[in-house]
Design a protein around this motif. Structure first.
Motif, PDB file in Angstrom:
ATOM      1  N   LEU A 287       0.807  -1.220   0.000  1.00  0.00           N
ATOM      2  CA  LEU A 287       0.000   0.000   0.000  1.00  0.00           C
ATOM      3  C   LEU A 287       0.841   1.272   0.000  1.00  0.00           C
ATOM      4  CD1 LEU A 287      -2.819  -0.986   2.536  1.00  0.00           C
ATOM      5  CD2 LEU A 287      -2.899  -1.025   0.038  1.00  0.00           C
ATOM      6  N   LEU A 288       1.967   1.266   0.716  1.00  0.00           N
ATOM      7  CA  LEU A 288       2.766   2.495   0.804  1.00  0.00           C
ATOM      8  C   LEU A 288       3.298   2.941  -0.562  1.00  0.00           C
ATOM      9  CD1 LEU A 288       5.043   3.482   3.724  1.00  0.00           C
ATOM     10  CD2 LEU A 288       5.785   3.927   1.395  1.00  0.00           C
ATOM     11  N   PRO A 289       3.913   2.051  -1.368  1.00  0.00           N
ATOM     12  CA  PRO A 289       4.355   2.501  -2.705  1.00  0.00           C
ATOM     13  C   PRO A 289       3.210   2.968  -3.585  1.00  0.00           C
ATOM     14  CG  PRO A 289       5.378   0.407  -2.122  1.00  0.00           C
ATOM     15  CD  PRO A 289       4.318   0.659  -1.102  1.00  0.00           C
ATOM     16  N   LEU A 290       2.057   2.272  -3.529  1.00  0.00           N
ATOM     17  CA  LEU A 290       0.914   2.690  -4.344  1.00  0.00           C
ATOM     18  C   LEU A 290       0.410   4.061  -3.909  1.00  0.00           C
ATOM     19  CD1 LEU A 290      -1.155  -0.620  -4.693  1.00  0.00           C
ATOM     20  CD2 LEU A 290       0.461   0.389  -6.311  1.00  0.00           C
ATOM     21  N   ALA A 291       0.405   4.307  -2.592  1.00  0.00           N
ATOM     22  CA  ALA A 291      -0.046   5.607  -2.082  1.00  0.00           C
ATOM     23  C   ALA A 291       0.881   6.720  -2.562  1.00  0.00           C
ATOM     24  CB  ALA A 291      -0.091   5.577  -0.554  1.00  0.00           C
ATOM     25  N   VAL A 292       2.188   6.506  -2.457  1.00  0.00           N
ATOM     26  CA  VAL A 292       3.156   7.533  -2.867  1.00  0.00           C
ATOM     27  C   VAL A 292       3.087   7.776  -4.373  1.00  0.00           C
ATOM     28  CG1 VAL A 292       5.607   8.088  -3.041  1.00  0.00           C
ATOM     29  CG2 VAL A 292       4.692   7.108  -0.924  1.00  0.00           C
ATOM     30  N   LEU A 293       3.071   6.693  -5.149  1.00  0.00           N
ATOM     31  CA  LEU A 293       2.951   6.846  -6.598  1.00  0.00           C
ATOM     32  C   LEU A 293       1.646   7.553  -6.960  1.00  0.00           C
ATOM     33  CD1 LEU A 293       4.238   3.372  -7.855  1.00  0.00           C
ATOM     34  CD2 LEU A 293       5.322   5.596  -8.236  1.00  0.00           C
ATOM     35  N   GLY A 294       0.583   7.240  -6.211  1.00  0.00           N
ATOM     36  CA  GLY A 294      -0.710   7.858  -6.483  1.00  0.00           C
ATOM     37  C   GLY A 294      -0.700   9.347  -6.259  1.00  0.00           C
ATOM     38  N   PHE A 295      -0.233   9.816  -5.082  1.00  0.00           N
ATOM     39  CA  PHE A 295      -0.329  11.257  -4.835  1.00  0.00           C
ATOM     40  C   PHE A 295       0.708  12.058  -5.623  1.00  0.00           C
ATOM     41  CE2 PHE A 295       2.057  10.189  -0.752  1.00  0.00           C
ATOM     42  CZ  PHE A 295       3.216  10.913  -1.016  1.00  0.00           C
ATOM     43  N   LEU A 296       1.773  11.428  -6.068  1.00  0.00           N
ATOM     44  CA  LEU A 296       2.735  12.152  -6.904  1.00  0.00           C
ATOM     45  C   LEU A 296       2.308  12.166  -8.369  1.00  0.00           C
ATOM     46  CD1 LEU A 296       6.187  10.985  -5.471  1.00  0.00           C
ATOM     47  CD2 LEU A 296       5.111  13.226  -5.198  1.00  0.00           C
ATOM     48  N   MET A 298      -0.640  11.386  -9.848  1.00  0.00           N
ATOM     49  CA  MET A 298      -1.948  11.963 -10.139  1.00  0.00           C
ATOM     50  C   MET A 298      -1.947  13.491  -9.964  1.00  0.00           C
ATOM     51  SD  MET A 298      -3.814   9.516 -11.263  1.00  0.00           S
ATOM     52  CE  MET A 298      -2.268   9.031 -12.050  1.00  0.00           C
ATOM     53  N   SER A 299      -1.146  13.988  -9.038  1.00  0.00           N
ATOM     54  CA  SER A 299      -0.997  15.446  -8.922  1.00  0.00           C
ATOM     55  C   SER A 299      -0.338  16.009 -10.173  1.00  0.00           C
ATOM     56  CB  SER A 299      -0.165  15.800  -7.683  1.00  0.00           C
ATOM     57  OG  SER A 299      -0.835  15.434  -6.500  1.00  0.00           O
ATOM     58  N   ALA A 300       0.649  15.275 -10.691  1.00  0.00           N
ATOM     59  CA  ALA A 300       1.315  15.712 -11.918  1.00  0.00           C
ATOM     60  C   ALA A 300       0.362  15.654 -13.107  1.00  0.00           C
ATOM     61  CB  ALA A 300       2.546  14.855 -12.183  1.00  0.00           C
ATOM     62  N   VAL A 301      -0.425  14.592 -13.208  1.00  0.00           N
ATOM     63  CA  VAL A 301      -1.390  14.464 -14.307  1.00  0.00           C
ATOM     64  C   VAL A 301      -2.435  15.572 -14.244  1.00  0.00           C
ATOM     65  CG1 VAL A 301      -3.234  13.015 -15.251  1.00  0.00           C
ATOM     66  CG2 VAL A 301      -1.047  11.988 -14.598  1.00  0.00           C
ATOM     67  N   ALA A 302      -2.851  15.953 -13.035  1.00  0.00           N
ATOM     68  CA  ALA A 302      -3.859  17.008 -12.883  1.00  0.00           C
ATOM     69  C   ALA A 302      -3.399  18.321 -13.503  1.00  0.00           C
ATOM     70  CB  ALA A 302      -4.182  17.214 -11.403  1.00  0.00           C
ATOM     71  N   ILE A 303      -2.104  18.581 -13.492  1.00  0.00           N
ATOM     72  CA  ILE A 303      -1.566  19.843 -14.021  1.00  0.00           C
ATOM     73  C   ILE A 303      -1.901  20.010 -15.499  1.00  0.00           C
ATOM     74  CG2 ILE A 303       0.585  21.078 -14.539  1.00  0.00           C
ATOM     75  CD1 ILE A 303       1.749  19.786 -11.989  1.00  0.00           C
ATOM     76  N   TYR A 304      -1.979  18.926 -16.232  1.00  0.00           N
ATOM     77  CA  TYR A 304      -2.115  18.998 -17.692  1.00  0.00           C
ATOM     78  C   TYR A 304      -3.555  18.878 -18.175  1.00  0.00           C
ATOM     79  CZ  TYR A 304       2.922  18.443 -17.531  1.00  0.00           C
ATOM     80  OH  TYR A 304       4.254  18.632 -17.268  1.00  0.00           O
ATOM     81  N   GLN A 305      -4.523  18.870 -17.279  1.00  0.00           N
ATOM     82  CA  GLN A 305      -5.919  18.726 -17.678  1.00  0.00           C
ATOM     83  C   GLN A 305      -6.485  20.039 -18.210  1.00  0.00           C
ATOM     84  OE1 GLN A 305      -7.103  15.567 -17.800  1.00  0.00           O
ATOM     85  NE2 GLN A 305      -4.988  15.220 -17.105  1.00  0.00           N
ATOM     86  N   THR A 306      -7.363  19.918 -19.185  1.00  0.00           N
ATOM     87  CA  THR A 306      -7.998  21.099 -19.778  1.00  0.00           C
ATOM     88  C   THR A 306      -9.430  21.268 -19.297  1.00  0.00           C
ATOM     89  OG1 THR A 306      -8.680  19.771 -21.704  1.00  0.00           O
ATOM     90  CG2 THR A 306      -6.574  20.948 -21.852  1.00  0.00           C
ATOM     91  N   VAL A 428       6.667  17.734  -1.975  1.00  0.00           N
ATOM     92  CA  VAL A 428       6.653  17.787  -3.441  1.00  0.00           C
ATOM     93  C   VAL A 428       5.222  17.737  -3.954  1.00  0.00           C
ATOM     94  CG1 VAL A 428       7.290  16.543  -5.545  1.00  0.00           C
ATOM     95  CG2 VAL A 428       8.953  16.793  -3.695  1.00  0.00           C
ATOM     96  N   SER A 429       4.411  16.851  -3.389  1.00  0.00           N
ATOM     97  CA  SER A 429       3.014  16.737  -3.802  1.00  0.00           C
ATOM     98  C   SER A 429       2.257  18.043  -3.552  1.00  0.00           C
ATOM     99  CB  SER A 429       2.342  15.590  -3.047  1.00  0.00           C
ATOM    100  OG  SER A 429       0.984  15.488  -3.380  1.00  0.00           O
ATOM    101  N   SER A 430       2.544  18.708  -2.441  1.00  0.00           N
ATOM    102  CA  SER A 430       1.892  19.989  -2.146  1.00  0.00           C
ATOM    103  C   SER A 430       2.273  21.049  -3.180  1.00  0.00           C
ATOM    104  CB  SER A 430       2.273  20.462  -0.741  1.00  0.00           C
ATOM    105  OG  SER A 430       1.783  19.572   0.238  1.00  0.00           O
TER     106      SER A 430
END
Length: 498
Positions: A287-296, A298-306, A428-430
């Motif tokens: 769970l810990l790696p999935l959580a870290v990969l998720g918040f990093l 998905m935050s990066a992907v959110a930046i590029y949404q239109t 970094v996520s923040s």
């Protein structure tokens, strides 16, 4: 003669359930909405009473049909389930205050009765999941919630035909998740001969080392991870949030995924137990790696949404990573952080999606290119969005700061390179959250409105509930005795009970 208050555990789920078919028969613009709002408000009142009772007198057990558990179905209210009942019914009631005007723009008047009936069924499913003490009953309520959710998302086709595709995708993936959960429960029943959650927990130490139980735990964890949209099982969520009607997006963002996190906490800490979950199953390593990969990621992907709704949808997947991170730390502080963030994120994200709903009501679009200068066209709505965005970032005096503070404390308790590394990754996520919120701020305040665009705010019936959530989020960012107090007490109970 039994008093009504003694029947509250069943009433909290049965009232919206019984109200749904009645609502489907109602016609007109206001009757279905008013009836649904009353039912939801009653559920909120009952939930508050249950939480107050549990806080003062301890957990409540309610026997259905006079059959004593574990032979009969049992409803159980403890601090965690009571906390979730209040959160879900409270958000539902607040969102429904927004619905009277907004839903008419997105749903044909002839379908409003069916729309609100499906809404009540979704509410029933969520409340039932939180209160039932029976593992198979969880599946029943999970399906009630899911089937009504598919219909509610598909009803967004009036404003975007892609809502049907989103609903179908959610149906396929959601069915896989539910099937995995049911297989896991079936294996547990084969080994224990019971479906009562407390009875399973009592018998679990005798069978925890067997292969069927190992398989059952795997099926249940993966099935619930799909249901709560944990990275990388999140693919159904962005489209569902983007193309659903505005109030459904706001309602689901504040409640649906939180129910999935609740179930994961319930099974890990109540059924499997801390030792087996994090020593036998080694869930922290998963769970810990999935959580870290998720918040990093998905935050990066959110930046590029239109699309602003899609941007917030990916942000929600990232925020789920924070919740799972706290859970994966396998400590009382981490579990406290997870429960606190369930509450805080629900309030903040509901307010943000209602702000977007106000923009859609006036502009008719959720795309950033159509929101140029929205800060000057809709200053009150846009300012509310910005304040909500501060909560996602985690600025002091916002609930996001409280959540991240407790996550940092839990990470530092590790006292190793991993703990300090997690703190750095949270920072970094923040910063990534600052970027995607700034994209909206830049469009709203640093671009000129289209030619001929006039200043026009959403109706007060939309602004008041939106600001109720926005200001409420700041209240819970300053006065934390309820959110943090309940989270600490629930975490201590779960860890102690385990």
């Amino acid at each position: 003669m039994l008093s009504m208050s003694s029947q509250f555990p069943i009433l909290v789920a049965i009232i919206p359930l019984m109200a749904a078919p009645v609502c489907a028969l109602l016609r007109g613009r206001n009757a279905p909405w008013a009836f649904t709002t009353i039912a939801s408000a009653f559920a909120f009142y009952v939930s508050l009473q249950l939480l107050l009772t549990v806080a003062s007198s301890g957990p409540i057990s309610y026997e259905l049909g006079g059959w004593a558990p574990p032979w009969g179905i049992e409803y159980v209210v403890d601090l965690l389930s009571g906390f979730l009942l209040v959160l879900i019914s409270g958000i539902s009631t607040g969102v429904l205050l927004f619905a009277r005007e907004s839903v008419v723009k997105e749903i044909p008047t002839s379908q409003l009765g069916l729309f609100f009936a499906a809404y009540l069924l979704a509410l029933t499913g969520m409340l039932g999941i939180c209160i039932t003490g029976d593992a198979f009953n969880v599946f029943v309520f999970l399906e009630i919630m899911s089937l009504s959710s598919y219909a509610l998302i598909a009803m967004g086709e009036r404003t975007d035909k892609r809502a049907l595709t989103a609903a179908f995708q959610y149906l396929i993936i959601g069915t896989v998740g539910a099937t995995f959960y049911l297989i896991g429960v079936g294996l547990i029943y084969m080994m224990t001969g019971t479906l009562n959650i407390a009875d399973i927990a009592a018998r679990f130490p005798e069978i925890e080392g067997t292969r069927p139980i190992l398989a059952a735990a795997g099926f249940i964890v993966i099935g619930l991870a799909i249901k709560l949209a944990l990275f990388p099982f999140h693919v159904w969520l962005p489209n569902s949030y983007t193309y659903a009607p505005s109030i459904i997006t706001a309602f689901f963002a504040g409640t649906a995924t939180k129910v999935g996190v609740y179930l994961l906490i319930r099974f890990i800490f109540t059924v499997f137990g801390v030792n087996y979950s994090f020593t036998g199953l080694e869930l922290t390593d998963i769970l810990l790696p999935l959580a870290v990969l998720g918040f990093l990621s998905m935050s990066a992907v959110a930046i590029y949404q239109t699309n602003i709704k899609r941007l917030l949808a990916y942000s929600s997947v990232a925020q789920l990573g924070y919740m799972i991170l706290g859970l994966a730390l396998a400590s009382e502080s981490g579990l406290t952080a997870s429960i606190v963030h369930i509450f805080n994120h629900a309030i903040v994200k509901t307010g943000l999606f209602l702000s977007v709903g106000c923009m859609f009501y006036v502009v008719g679009s959720n795309y950033l290119k159509d929101l140029d200068g929205i800060g000057r066209r809709m200053p009150i709505t846009t300012f509310g969005f910005v304040l909500g965005g501060l909560g996602l970032i985690g600025v002091p005096l916002t609930p996001g700061f409280i959540s991240k503070w407790y996550l940092v404390v839990a990470a530092l308790e590790k006292g190793s390179f991993i703990g300090y590394g997690l703190v750095a990754l949270l920072m970094v996520s923040s910063l990534l959250a600052v970027i995607y919120i700034w994209r909206v701020v830049e469009v709203a305040y640093f671009r000129d409105p289209p030619d001929g665009a006039e200043k026009e705010e959403a109706p007060m019936s939309l602004l008041v509930p939106t600001w109720l959530f926005i200001l409420g989020s700041f209240y819970f960012g300053i006065e934390t005795s309820f959110s943090v107090g309940m989270a600490k007490a629930a975490a201590a109970f779960l860890m102690g009970g385990a």
